[in-house]
Write a protein that holds these residues in place. Sequence first.
Motif, PDB file in Angstrom:
ATOM      1  N   ILE A 128       0.847  -1.188   0.000  1.00 24.23           N
ATOM      2  CA  ILE A 128       0.000   0.000   0.000  1.00 24.23           C
ATOM      3  C   ILE A 128       0.884   1.240   0.000  1.00 24.23           C
ATOM      4  O   ILE A 128       1.981   1.241   0.583  1.00 24.23           O
ATOM      5  N   GLY A 129       0.421   2.300  -0.665  1.00 25.69           N
ATOM      6  CA  GLY A 129       1.154   3.563  -0.722  1.00 25.69           C
ATOM      7  C   GLY A 129       0.504   4.635   0.130  1.00 25.69           C
ATOM      8  O   GLY A 129      -0.602   4.460   0.656  1.00 25.69           O
ATOM      9  N   LYS A 130       1.163   5.784   0.237  1.00 29.48           N
ATOM     10  CA  LYS A 130       0.688   6.856   1.118  1.00 29.48           C
ATOM     11  C   LYS A 130      -0.688   7.386   0.716  1.00 29.48           C
ATOM     12  O   LYS A 130      -1.526   7.680   1.574  1.00 29.48           O
ATOM     13  N   LYS A 131      -0.927   7.519  -0.593  1.00 27.18           N
ATOM     14  CA  LYS A 131      -2.216   8.071  -1.023  1.00 27.18           C
ATOM     15  C   LYS A 131      -3.369   7.189  -0.589  1.00 27.18           C
ATOM     16  O   LYS A 131      -4.401   7.671  -0.118  1.00 27.18           O
ATOM     17  N   GLU A 132      -3.206   5.879  -0.739  1.00 28.86           N
ATOM     18  CA  GLU A 132      -4.264   4.965  -0.316  1.00 28.86           C
ATOM     19  C   GLU A 132      -4.405   4.945   1.203  1.00 28.86           C
ATOM     20  O   GLU A 132      -5.507   4.883   1.745  1.00 28.86           O
ATOM     21  N   ILE A 133      -3.255   5.008   1.896  1.00 24.70           N
ATOM     22  CA  ILE A 133      -3.292   5.048   3.361  1.00 24.70           C
ATOM     23  C   ILE A 133      -4.093   6.245   3.848  1.00 24.70           C
ATOM     24  O   ILE A 133      -4.897   6.148   4.784  1.00 24.70           O
ATOM     25  N   SER A 134      -3.885   7.384   3.208  1.00 26.35           N
ATOM     26  CA  SER A 134      -4.536   8.624   3.653  1.00 26.35           C
ATOM     27  C   SER A 134      -6.060   8.563   3.552  1.00 26.35           C
ATOM     28  O   SER A 134      -6.755   9.383   4.152  1.00 26.35           O
ATOM     29  N   LYS A 135      -6.589   7.577   2.827  1.00 26.55           N
ATOM     30  CA  LYS A 135      -8.043   7.464   2.639  1.00 26.55           C
ATOM     31  C   LYS A 135      -8.651   6.356   3.489  1.00 26.55           C
ATOM     32  O   LYS A 135      -9.838   6.039   3.334  1.00 26.55           O
ATOM     33  N   THR A 136      -7.870   5.762   4.374  1.00 31.56           N
ATOM     34  CA  THR A 136      -8.366   4.628   5.148  1.00 31.56           C
ATOM     35  C   THR A 136      -8.353   4.920   6.647  1.00 31.56           C
ATOM     36  O   THR A 136      -7.698   5.852   7.113  1.00 31.56           O
ATOM     37  N   ARG A 137      -9.087   4.094   7.400  1.00 33.65           N
ATOM     38  CA  ARG A 137      -8.970   4.064   8.869  1.00 33.65           C
ATOM     39  C   ARG A 137      -7.905   3.031   9.178  1.00 33.65           C
ATOM     40  O   ARG A 137      -7.996   1.885   8.761  1.00 33.65           O
ATOM     41  N   PHE A 138      -6.899   3.428   9.905  1.00 37.88           N
ATOM     42  CA  PHE A 138      -5.780   2.511  10.102  1.00 37.88           C
ATOM     43  C   PHE A 138      -5.181   2.587  11.486  1.00 37.88           C
ATOM     44  O   PHE A 138      -5.379   3.558  12.227  1.00 37.88           O
ATOM     45  N   LEU A 139      -4.428   1.541  11.826  1.00 35.58           N
ATOM     46  CA  LEU A 139      -3.465   1.543  12.918  1.00 35.58           C
ATOM     47  C   LEU A 139      -2.112   1.271  12.277  1.00 35.58           C
ATOM     48  O   LEU A 139      -1.919   0.241  11.641  1.00 35.58           O
ATOM     49  N   MET A 140      -1.191   2.195  12.419  1.00 36.02           N
ATOM     50  CA  MET A 140       0.109   2.114  11.751  1.00 36.02           C
ATOM     51  C   MET A 140       1.228   1.911  12.761  1.00 36.02           C
ATOM     52  O   MET A 140       1.342   2.662  13.736  1.00 36.02           O
TER      53      MET A 140
END
Length: 396
Positions: free
Chosen positions: A279-291
Amino acid sequence: MKITVHRGQNQIGGSIIEVSTESTRVVFDVGINLDEPECVKIPAIEGLFQGDPLYDAVIISHYHSDHIGLLNYLLGGIPIYIGKQAFSVVQAASSYTNREIMYEPHLFEENESIAIGDLAIYPYRCDHSALDSYMFLITDGQKTILYTGDFRANGRMDYQELLNKLPAVDALIVEGTTLTRETYKNNIEEEELENIAMSKIRDYPGPVFFMTSAMNVERMVTAYNIAHRDHRLFLEDLYSAEILNAVGFNTEERNDIRVFMTGGDMQYEMLQKYPSSKIGKKEISKTRFLMCIRPSMKNYISKLNELMSFENGILFYSMWRGYQEKDDIKNFLDYMTSLGVRIHVLHTSGHADVDTIDRLIRKVSPGMIIPVHTENPGWYEKYDIPVELHNNTINL
């Protein structure tokens, strides 16, 4: 049998412990001192690090550097033994960091006895913040020693089940890391960390960050469980993914995990091992996540923040509090705070608390206690058992 604590008594870490008979010499753990990771000082132990090899084996309790850090400096020809899964973690970490492993160890698992000369050694898997950690029961057929390595009772393993396996011993070489603390408290259960995190997340609708050692596999599982319970993608960097995959936590088999890279051609090539999970940053920015993050990711975090707001986010700091005094960690936490992220300490010790140590001593009823890996060895004098407080050779 004789016991010689070359190093590790009256200090935390740097353990080098010898058990010998007239014909056999075995060392348990060869760790670096915790205060010298940048400039390793090799102890002048004849036959182990200098001169001709005089030892029949080195046996490792777990993969933390204060127990394993001197392996590359051993004299050639001394057999090395380490847990099978533990070595998988070492290999994964070394491959990612491009550090050479200069030894080929013998691998063991629980319930596999190790015969070295006239010594029989029995590994007992125990709970610790390093996966695949072991206690060792050592016998020459007449006397018996238990060396605990590092252990605890607040993880996901059944401590009572371990105690039930252990016999009475003539000598107990036991860690006491937590005895240094001013107040002795029972450790929080590893699984309880999940509940604490869930209660905090409700107040912070923004992104969730998790800061721990990737080599603390059980804590990484805790982080994954938190993400799963809150219906978030679990985001692990390549290093974390390599560690978890090495122990069977297969990223590609789970649809709620994604792997991200923080830079470099080598990382790009490695990322191709995760075709359905990358996964890349653009897709990450559109999701609910725990990083899962580390201080070295500051530049990556900064670029991600350009694509999304971190306001009302939370960072779970899940390591020893003392590390927060280190400049790199302190600066990173301050930086995250400046981006609108709340810092919350979510941690439990990887070392035995007072009750856990007490239960072990009462179960194995040792004829002698040899404290190691502690700055408070005098704590053990409360028992009506002889306590060896000095780095002397002890005859059983």
